[in-house]
Design an enzyme around this catalytic site. Sequence first.
Site, PDB file in Angstrom:
ATOM      1  N   HIS A   1       0.830  -1.203   0.000  1.00  0.00           N
ATOM      2  CA  HIS A   1       0.000   0.000   0.000  1.00  0.00           C
ATOM      3  C   HIS A   1       0.866   1.255   0.000  1.00  0.00           C
ATOM      4  O   HIS A   1       1.740   1.425   0.851  1.00  0.00           O
ATOM      5  CB  HIS A   1      -0.891  -0.027   1.246  1.00  0.00           C
TER       6      HIS A   1
ATOM      7  N   GLU B   1       0.619  -0.286  -4.845  1.00  0.00           N
ATOM      8  CA  GLU B   1      -0.470   0.661  -5.073  1.00  0.00           C
ATOM      9  C   GLU B   1       0.066   2.026  -4.710  1.00  0.00           C
ATOM     10  O   GLU B   1       0.778   2.170  -3.708  1.00  0.00           O
ATOM     11  CB  GLU B   1      -1.675   0.292  -4.197  1.00  0.00           C
TER      12      GLU B   1
ATOM     13  N   ASP C   1      -0.826   6.613  -5.199  1.00  0.00           N
ATOM     14  CA  ASP C   1      -1.796   7.656  -5.539  1.00  0.00           C
ATOM     15  C   ASP C   1      -1.162   8.731  -6.405  1.00  0.00           C
ATOM     16  O   ASP C   1      -0.009   9.114  -6.188  1.00  0.00           O
ATOM     17  CB  ASP C   1      -2.316   8.317  -4.257  1.00  0.00           C
TER      18      ASP C   1
ATOM     19  N   HIS D   1      -1.195  11.441  -1.587  1.00  0.00           N
ATOM     20  CA  HIS D   1      -2.519  10.984  -1.158  1.00  0.00           C
ATOM     21  C   HIS D   1      -3.383  12.131  -0.660  1.00  0.00           C
ATOM     22  O   HIS D   1      -4.525  12.292  -1.077  1.00  0.00           O
ATOM     23  CB  HIS D   1      -2.381   9.931  -0.055  1.00  0.00           C
TER      24      HIS D   1
ATOM     25  N   GLU E   1      -3.683   4.709  -8.526  1.00  0.00           N
ATOM     26  CA  GLU E   1      -4.946   5.331  -8.130  1.00  0.00           C
ATOM     27  C   GLU E   1      -4.954   6.812  -8.486  1.00  0.00           C
ATOM     28  O   GLU E   1      -4.111   7.585  -8.025  1.00  0.00           O
ATOM     29  CB  GLU E   1      -5.206   5.167  -6.632  1.00  0.00           C
TER      30      GLU E   1
END
Length: 247
Positions: A10, A37, A39, A52, A112
């Site tokens: 993450h 993952e 952002d 994020h 993302e």
Amino acid sequence: MWPYPKILAHRGGGTLAPENTLAGFRAGLQYGYRAVEFDVMLTRDEVPILMHDPERGRTLPGSGKIAETDWAVLRELDAGAWRDPVFAGERLCTLEQALDFCQEHGIWMNVEIKPAAPAAARRTAELTAQAVARRFAGRSGAALPVLSSFSFEALLAAQETAPQLPRGFLVEVIPDDWQARLAQLQAVALHTNHKHLTPALAAAVKAAGYGLFCYTVNETARAAEITAWGVDAFCTDRIDLIPADAG
């Protein structure tokens, strides 16, 4: 339905390193993670960066919105000291730098799209999709990163910009119209909070022919439980607790 890695770090390195930084990716590699993952949002001058929070204060010193600050200012800020003094001096990572690093080290990506404001959704998605598509031109299948977002509008823009890139629709709680939305996006997967998932919902998503991805699973018992329900993959902060090859 899910040809991609089953367990992702993450925000790069979970809780072991500053999130969304190259230091985070390095931490993930140290624990055997070659799937991440992260952002992406835009600066005021439209540089896609890994970030994020829409505002400074938690992972960056000072205050102010990311979308209202130029990259020349943000690039000088310390993005690591908040996590631990050992990371002092770590800088923000651009999307291009992240793509460089991940391609060099064979790291698969769930990207993302994180608009700082609804109005920026389409532009963020367009620039992100363009950057990823350039890097993966001519490739297909499991080699491609997945673009995900809580913003339906952003994913529609990504679909228009780079239809060849797979998309995952992110939701906190699975809505009643989830299947229609996935169909409209021609998405490969539904991404959701594992805390609100049930065996029945998981079965329904799988029966409809979609991949099912969960965030953020930090306990081995819970990981085993949702995997038994049919969940294909998940991201975790506890890369020190859940082995990268546990799935």
